[in-house]
Design a protein around this motif. Structure first.
Motif, PDB file in Angstrom:
ATOM      1  N   MET A 259       0.517  73.648  24.338  1.00 55.53           N
ATOM      2  CA  MET A 259      -0.841  73.586  23.813  1.00 55.53           C
ATOM      3  C   MET A 259      -0.804  72.830  22.497  1.00 55.53           C
ATOM      4  O   MET A 259       0.172  72.918  21.738  1.00 55.53           O
ATOM      5  CB  MET A 259      -1.407  74.997  23.622  1.00 55.53           C
ATOM      6  CG  MET A 259      -1.676  75.728  24.934  1.00 55.53           C
ATOM      7  SD  MET A 259      -2.189  77.445  24.717  1.00 55.53           S
ATOM      8  CE  MET A 259      -3.724  77.235  23.818  1.00 55.53           C
ATOM      9  N   LEU A 260      -1.859  72.089  22.207  1.00 51.67           N
ATOM     10  CA  LEU A 260      -1.857  71.211  21.039  1.00 51.67           C
ATOM     11  C   LEU A 260      -1.846  71.957  19.704  1.00 51.67           C
ATOM     12  O   LEU A 260      -1.545  71.368  18.669  1.00 51.67           O
ATOM     13  CB  LEU A 260      -3.071  70.270  21.084  1.00 51.67           C
ATOM     14  CG  LEU A 260      -3.024  69.229  22.210  1.00 51.67           C
ATOM     15  CD1 LEU A 260      -4.302  68.412  22.232  1.00 51.67           C
ATOM     16  CD2 LEU A 260      -1.813  68.322  22.045  1.00 51.67           C
ATOM     17  N   ASN A 261      -2.152  73.247  19.715  1.00 53.57           N
ATOM     18  CA  ASN A 261      -2.083  74.022  18.473  1.00 53.57           C
ATOM     19  C   ASN A 261      -0.732  74.705  18.286  1.00 53.57           C
ATOM     20  O   ASN A 261      -0.548  75.523  17.405  1.00 53.57           O
ATOM     21  CB  ASN A 261      -3.204  75.053  18.410  1.00 53.57           C
ATOM     22  CG  ASN A 261      -3.166  76.045  19.562  1.00 53.57           C
ATOM     23  OD1 ASN A 261      -2.272  75.995  20.426  1.00 53.57           O
ATOM     24  ND2 ASN A 261      -4.140  76.950  19.605  1.00 53.57           N
ATOM     25  N   GLN A 262       0.227  74.350  19.145  1.00 59.23           N
ATOM     26  CA  GLN A 262       1.554  74.965  19.065  1.00 59.23           C
ATOM     27  C   GLN A 262       2.623  74.005  18.561  1.00 59.23           C
ATOM     28  O   GLN A 262       3.806  74.329  18.588  1.00 59.23           O
ATOM     29  CB  GLN A 262       1.970  75.477  20.455  1.00 59.23           C
ATOM     30  CG  GLN A 262       1.085  76.586  21.000  1.00 59.23           C
ATOM     31  CD  GLN A 262       1.462  76.998  22.418  1.00 59.23           C
ATOM     32  OE1 GLN A 262       1.984  76.190  23.179  1.00 59.23           O
ATOM     33  NE2 GLN A 262       1.216  78.261  22.754  1.00 59.23           N
ATOM     34  N   VAL A 263       2.218  72.831  18.115  1.00 61.83           N
ATOM     35  CA  VAL A 263       3.178  71.807  17.705  1.00 61.83           C
ATOM     36  C   VAL A 263       2.873  71.343  16.283  1.00 61.83           C
ATOM     37  O   VAL A 263       1.931  71.825  15.646  1.00 61.83           O
ATOM     38  CB  VAL A 263       3.140  70.604  18.684  1.00 61.83           C
ATOM     39  CG1 VAL A 263       3.748  70.984  20.020  1.00 61.83           C
ATOM     40  CG2 VAL A 263       1.702  70.105  18.888  1.00 61.83           C
ATOM     41  N   ILE A 264       3.681  70.416  15.778  1.00 62.45           N
ATOM     42  CA  ILE A 264       3.470  69.917  14.422  1.00 62.45           C
ATOM     43  C   ILE A 264       2.118  69.197  14.318  1.00 62.45           C
ATOM     44  O   ILE A 264       1.571  68.711  15.324  1.00 62.45           O
ATOM     45  CB  ILE A 264       4.614  68.972  13.981  1.00 62.45           C
ATOM     46  CG1 ILE A 264       4.718  67.771  14.923  1.00 62.45           C
ATOM     47  CG2 ILE A 264       5.925  69.728  13.885  1.00 62.45           C
ATOM     48  CD1 ILE A 264       5.727  66.731  14.469  1.00 62.45           C
TER      49      ILE A 264
END
Length: 242
Positions: free
Chosen positions: A184-189
């Motif tokens: 998910m895009l809120n789980q990465v830098i």
């Protein structure tokens, strides 16, 4: 004869008077050797342990980039903590002070790397085809896709990627593992969260991620040093949605 005697007598008085009014020359003080300071002796087990704790704390602090301390104040802090004296800083204030000086020391320690990254990004953004966002993220379109685009940070995506440092050293690659990843895009830098949302499925972009959008002042593991600007090639294979 009397005249000659009188002249000699007056001259004698004048010489005697000059000798009495002339200031004596001050004598230089004789330098005395300073007493030698006796070397510290570790006479008891407590002495040895105390010294060992001191060297351990000092060695640990030195690795952070600190070059000196106010040793008298440091000792006061140790004594106050041990003896129960009223502390000059509460726990929150102490943590703020430690965080601030550690951040400053760490930044000084990696000053050359910070300057190298800054210079690289300044030059890179001038290259044809490189675009820069408001956050400082730079990207280059290698392949333009026409598929779906992520719309929120809670979207899940499937990507292939490769990551390298500015010196060309590769620190990670899903291509080498032979398997893309889903996240998910809120789980990465932050650089990935922002960058992947610019892409359509089927696209391949090259991202130049400043440390503020990457792993920051601490870096990540043994392969990504603090304050590292990172280069990623990301291929967006599929947008899975929420």
């Amino acid at each position: 004869m009397k005249k000659i005697f009188f002249t000699i007598f007056i001259s004698s008085i004048a010489i005697s008077s000059f000798a009495q009014t002339k200031k004596p020359i001050a004598k230089k003080p004789i330098a005395t050797a300073k007493p030698a300071i006796a070397p510290l002796a570790l006479k008891t087990a407590l002495d040895s342990a105390s010294y060992a704790f001191g060297t351990s704390i000092g060695s640990s602090l030195k690795t952070t980039g600190l070059s000196t301390m106010n040793y008298d104040i440091l000792l006061k802090g140790l004594k106050d903590a041990f003896t129960g004296n009223k502390l000059l800083l509460n726990q929150e204030q102490a943590q703020e002070c430690i965080s601030a000086i550690m951040a400053s020391a760490n930044k000084s320690k990696f000053a050359s790397q910070i300057n190298e990254s800054k210079t690289f990004l300044e030059q890179n953004k001038k290259r044809a085809g490189v675009k820069t966002t408001a956050s400082g993220l730079q990207y280059e379109v290698l392949t333009a896709g026409t598929g779906a685009k992520p719309t929120t940070v809670t979207d899940s995506v499937l990507v292939h990627y490769k990551g390298t440092l500015l010196n060309g050293k590769q620190f990670d690659s899903s291509y080498d593992r032979g398997e893309p990843i889903t996240f998910m895009l809120n789980q990465v830098i932050k650089g990935w969260t922002e960058g992947v949302q610019l892409m359509n499925a089927g696209s391949k972009y090259k991202f130049f991620v400043p440390y503020t959008l990457g792993y920051g002042e601490r870096g990540y593991g043994p392969d990504i040093p603090p304050y590292s600007t990172l280069i990623f090639e990301i291929e967006l294979l599929k947008v899975n949605g929420k």
